[in-house]
Design an enzyme around this catalytic site. Structure first.
Site, mmCIF file in Angstrom:
data_model
loop_
_atom_site.group_PDB
_atom_site.id
_atom_site.type_symbol
_atom_site.label_atom_id
_atom_site.label_comp_id
_atom_site.label_asym_id
_atom_site.label_seq_id
_atom_site.Cartn_x
_atom_site.Cartn_y
_atom_site.Cartn_z
ATOM 1 N N CYS A 399 6.041 14.040 4.171
ATOM 2 C CA CYS A 399 6.641 14.514 2.925
ATOM 3 C C CYS A 399 7.334 15.871 3.152
ATOM 4 C CB CYS A 399 5.592 14.570 1.818
ATOM 5 S SG CYS A 399 6.306 14.718 0.163
ATOM 6 N N HIS A 526 3.742 8.967 1.942
ATOM 7 C CA HIS A 526 2.388 9.440 2.276
ATOM 8 C C HIS A 526 1.576 8.283 2.861
ATOM 9 C CE1 HIS A 526 2.379 13.483 0.365
ATOM 10 N NE2 HIS A 526 3.347 12.951 -0.354
ATOM 11 N N GLU A 528 -1.117 8.198 4.427
ATOM 12 C CA GLU A 528 -2.581 8.348 4.359
ATOM 13 C C GLU A 528 -3.196 7.576 3.199
ATOM 14 O OE1 GLU A 528 -0.832 12.132 2.393
ATOM 15 O OE2 GLU A 528 -0.391 10.852 4.115
#
Length: 591
Positions: A399, A526, A528
């Site tokens: 990001c 993102h 994750e």
């Protein structure tokens, strides 16, 4: 539908989320479909505008919901996909009831907390519990509900009252309450104290809820005498007192609950249609937990961010790194570096902090710059990115990390000294990062590009494409207001910074890779948020592989780990299953 309510006492942050996730995990391993709801008693509509110091990270769902980080635990533990309505806040409920009142749905009645707010809570829970969350699209059979905060908080009173009524509405055999409490052990005496738990359970009973299981969080296993004392004063059987002491990894918590007969208890109490013995799924958890305890080699990652004093600010990032480290049989060491400490001004004001920060960065095997907002510390992140690029250190920017990698490259390779993001310098003559058309400057909440979006690979010659299983596209979750300016794309690519992934329209730069570097990758999304213990996120997995020097070998082997590096490692495992469990990556559905 069976409902399991998890409440907490004594202190907040006691581990209700992990307990709730673990209960869901052992029920899912018995073959049930499980969903979960997190109730947050704050008045915010969602978690989108929280400071990471206030409430930890903001977790983003497929539908763009910005929610509490506990929903991340549920998704990772249960491998499910939740929606924003699985996170219920006081703000959402009041907004829902007030909107109904404005429309005249209450026909002129006085709108009150009881019955209107409490009824709305019950309706919301019953409605949301039926929404499918598994890939097979089947309706859930069990709903685990976590009530945030502690019993007795003024904010959570309407919710406690709602569930007091709810237990009678759905009948006793369909509702049970797990109360998580703290059993402190003062170092001065070394004795486990039960009084906080007694008081907490007494308060819960006074509000009309009786706990079926009392889960005691403690540093060491509970003594039998302590268990019996809690049983006597809290009016439960000794087998209803469950000890969850500190363990080496959270993968052990579902196993700990299962060992203490939680499945058998639910079987009797809720009349569940299941086998007594949790099967294959818990064997995987046992393998992961055993494997975690056997790790010898260490891989260190420098996490260069703004919110490093509070690890919950990067909860999903840390989990994604852990999943990837476990997949390659390495212990993870995270070196937290406050990016402001890397800036030249710190060398004059606080030289010790400056040198310690650079020492940490230089000794790490890989560098990660995660997402963030605001100008503070951005120059330090740019310094770290420049160092990783020049020293050929594996680097992943997520990001804001990707945006700053483009800024750094523009300044130091293209020679545009004033290159910047318009977020930090609106007057720059080289705005390489700009705000997006969707951004509404007048409002903060819900004005970002949020949720699951598709990214198309632009070339076959890409490390990231290979890590994603040579797919044509990927679908990952986003949360950003700014993006790389497509005007400068050609200039950057001519110097070797390749934009290998773009959005469906071809306007947004999603993935960037640097040529002639072991691993220098930036992603606008993102990754994750979709990492799972048995399915690590490809960008983080690539960073870890590159950091231990195994990435090129892995790519040459067709993206397969050697047997000693997959979950087929069964040494010391008594699993009855003979099949090899391969490492999986996020499923790519080709239309």
């Amino acid at each position: 539908m069976k409902y399991i309510l998890v409440t907490g006492g004594v202190i907040s942050g006691i581990g209700k989320g992990i307990i709730a996730s673990s209960v869901g995990t052992i029920l899912k391993s018995c073959g049930l479909h499980v969903t979960s709801i997190k109730i947050d008693p704050y008045i915010n509509i969602d978690a989108g505008t929280f400071s990471p110091y206030e409430h930890g990270e903001v977790f983003v769902l497929d539908d763009g919901g910005e929610v509490d980080l506990d929903l991340g635990n549920y998704e990772r533990f249960l491998d499910i996909r939740l929606t924003k309505d699985n996170n219920l806040t006081t703000g959402k409920i009041y907004q829902y009831v007030i909107n109904k009142e404005r429309k005249g749905d209450y026909l002129g009645k006085t709108v009150q907390v009881v019955p209107h707010i409490t009824d709305a809570i019950q309706e919301w829970v019953m409605r949301q519990a039926l929404i499918p969350v598994d890939e097979d699209g089947l309706e859930p059979q069990v709903c685990v509900i976590e009530l945030g905060g502690t019993v007795g908080d003024i904010e959570s009173m309407p919710f406690i009252e709602a569930f007091r009524q709810f237990q009678f509405k759905v009948k006793r055999e369909n509702f049970c309450n797990i109360h998580v409490s703290l059993v402190p052990q003062p170092s001065s005496t070394g004795e486990q104290k039960t009084k906080p738990t007694q008081n907490s359970v007494r308060e819960l009973r006074g509000l009309g809820l009786s706990p079926d299981l009392v889960v005691c969080r403690c540093s060491n296993p509970l003594d039998t005498s302590v268990k019996e004392k809690i049983s006597m004063f809290c009016h439960v059987e000794p087998e209803q007192v469950i000890c969850v002491h500190d363990v080496s990894s959270i993968y052990r918590v579902p196993l700990l609950l299962e060992e203490q007969g939680v499945v058998d208890y639910f079987l009797r109490r809720l009349d569940l249609p299941i086998e007594r013995q949790p099967r294959k799924m818990l064997m995987k958890w046992k393998e992961m937990a055993d494997r975690y305890d056997r790790l010898l080699e260490t891989c260190s990652i420098a996490l260069v961010g703004k919110y490093t004093k509070f690890s919950d600010s990067y909860a999903s990032v840390i989990k994604a790194l852990e999943h990837s480290a476990l997949a390659i049989n390495h212990k993870l060491e995270i070196k937290y570096i406050d990016s402001a400490d890397l800036e030249p001004i710190t060398s004059q004001e606080e030289p010790v902090r400056y040198h310690e920060a650079w020492q940490k960065l230089c000794s790490a095997h890989g560098v990660l710059v995660p997402g963030g907002f605001g100008v503070r510390g951005t120059e330090g992140k740019i310094q770290a990115i420049a160092w990783a690029r020049n020293q050929k250190k594996p680097f992943l920017g997520v990001c804001l990390g990707m945006q700053l990698a483009v800024v750094e490259f523009s300044r130091n390779v293209l020679g545009w000294q004033d290159a910047n993001s318009t977020e930090f310098d609106p007057t720059t003559s080289h705005p390489v990062v700009v705000d997006m058309p969707e951004h509404n400057p007048g409002q903060m909440g819900g004005t970002m590009r949020l949720g699951k979006r598709r990214t198309l690979f632009q070339t076959k010659n890409s490390v990231m494409r290979k890590l994603y299983g040579d797919a044509d596209y990927l679908e990952e979750r986003h949360r950003h207001r700014f993006e790389v300016n497509p005007v400068w794309k050609k200039c950057l690519e001519e110097q070797g910074l390749k934009f290998v992934g773009q959005d469906v329209e071809g306007e947004r730069m999603e993935i960037v890779e640097l040529e002639d570097h072991p691993f220098f990758v930036g992603v606008q999304y993102h990754p994750e948020f979709l990492s799972r213990p048995i399915k690590p996120s490809p960008p983080y997995f690539g960073l870890l592989l590159a950091s231990v020097g195994r990435l090129s070998h892995y790519l040459q082997k067709g993206c397969r780990l050697s047997p000693r590096d997959t979950y087929s490692d069964r040494s010391g495992s008594s699993s009855p299953d003979s099949e090899i469990t391969e490492l999986k990556f996020p499923s790519i559905n080709h239309d």
